[in-house]
Design a protein around this motif. Structure first.
Motif, PDB file in Angstrom:
ATOM      1  N   ARG A  66      -5.400  26.873  34.055  1.00 27.98           N
ATOM      2  CA  ARG A  66      -4.128  26.698  34.777  1.00 27.98           C
ATOM      3  C   ARG A  66      -4.373  26.420  36.257  1.00 27.98           C
ATOM      4  O   ARG A  66      -3.751  25.535  36.843  1.00 27.98           O
ATOM      5  CB  ARG A  66      -3.255  27.953  34.639  1.00 27.98           C
ATOM      6  CG  ARG A  66      -2.537  28.081  33.335  1.00 27.98           C
ATOM      7  CD  ARG A  66      -1.496  29.184  33.349  1.00 27.98           C
ATOM      8  NE  ARG A  66      -1.989  30.480  33.806  1.00 27.98           N
ATOM      9  CZ  ARG A  66      -2.545  31.396  33.025  1.00 27.98           C
ATOM     10  NH1 ARG A  66      -2.684  31.158  31.733  1.00 27.98           N
ATOM     11  NH2 ARG A  66      -2.956  32.545  33.528  1.00 27.98           N
ATOM     12  N   LYS A  67      -5.279  27.163  36.849  1.00 31.72           N
ATOM     13  CA  LYS A  67      -5.549  27.013  38.282  1.00 31.72           C
ATOM     14  C   LYS A  67      -6.159  25.640  38.567  1.00 31.72           C
ATOM     15  O   LYS A  67      -5.799  24.993  39.555  1.00 31.72           O
ATOM     16  CB  LYS A  67      -6.468  28.136  38.770  1.00 31.72           C
ATOM     17  CG  LYS A  67      -6.653  28.179  40.257  1.00 31.72           C
ATOM     18  CD  LYS A  67      -5.350  28.506  40.957  1.00 31.72           C
ATOM     19  CE  LYS A  67      -5.541  28.527  42.452  1.00 31.72           C
ATOM     20  NZ  LYS A  67      -4.273  28.635  43.181  1.00 31.72           N
ATOM     21  N   GLU A  70      -3.518  23.038  38.414  1.00 33.42           N
ATOM     22  CA  GLU A  70      -2.715  23.188  39.635  1.00 33.42           C
ATOM     23  C   GLU A  70      -3.412  22.549  40.833  1.00 33.42           C
ATOM     24  O   GLU A  70      -2.769  21.960  41.696  1.00 33.42           O
ATOM     25  CB  GLU A  70      -2.494  24.683  39.878  1.00 33.42           C
ATOM     26  CG  GLU A  70      -1.698  25.044  41.091  1.00 33.42           C
ATOM     27  CD  GLU A  70      -1.646  26.556  41.275  1.00 33.42           C
ATOM     28  OE1 GLU A  70      -2.007  27.034  42.355  1.00 33.42           O
ATOM     29  OE2 GLU A  70      -1.233  27.252  40.320  1.00 33.42           O
TER      30      GLU A  70
END
Length: 94
Positions: A66-67, A70
């Motif tokens: 996810r990071k 992002e």
């Protein structure tokens, strides 16, 4: 992880290593332990790598994915890790 992006080491640190390290430490899931670049025969950067030590793969891998999305990791980038002596390579973007 293998990031399908041709960026210089300083940029790699600012874009991926520093924010990932801060996020992983804040979440108490691990830390960035290094990074590097893969060079072509012409000595041009083909892709970059960031090394991460995760405390818990079950929580850490989804968090890391996810990071990275992002942070704008490009398609073709992969997570490469070892689980019980088995090497696994998984795409970061579907």
């Amino acid at each position: 992880m293998k990031i399908n992006e041709s960026i210089m080491p300083t940029e790699r640190g600012k874009k991926y290593e520093d924010p990932l390290d801060a996020a992983l430490k804040k979440a108490k899931l691990g830390e960035v332990t290094g990074g590097g670049s893969s060079l072509s025969k012409e000595r041009k950067i083909e892709w970059v790598g960031v090394d991460v030590e995760l405390i818990d793969l079950g929580e850490g891998l989804p968090f890391l994915k996810r990071k990275l999305i992002e942070l704008g990791v490009p398609k073709g980038s992969t997570l490469e890790y070892q689980l019980q002596d088995k090497k696994i390579e998984a795409p970061l973007r579907d």
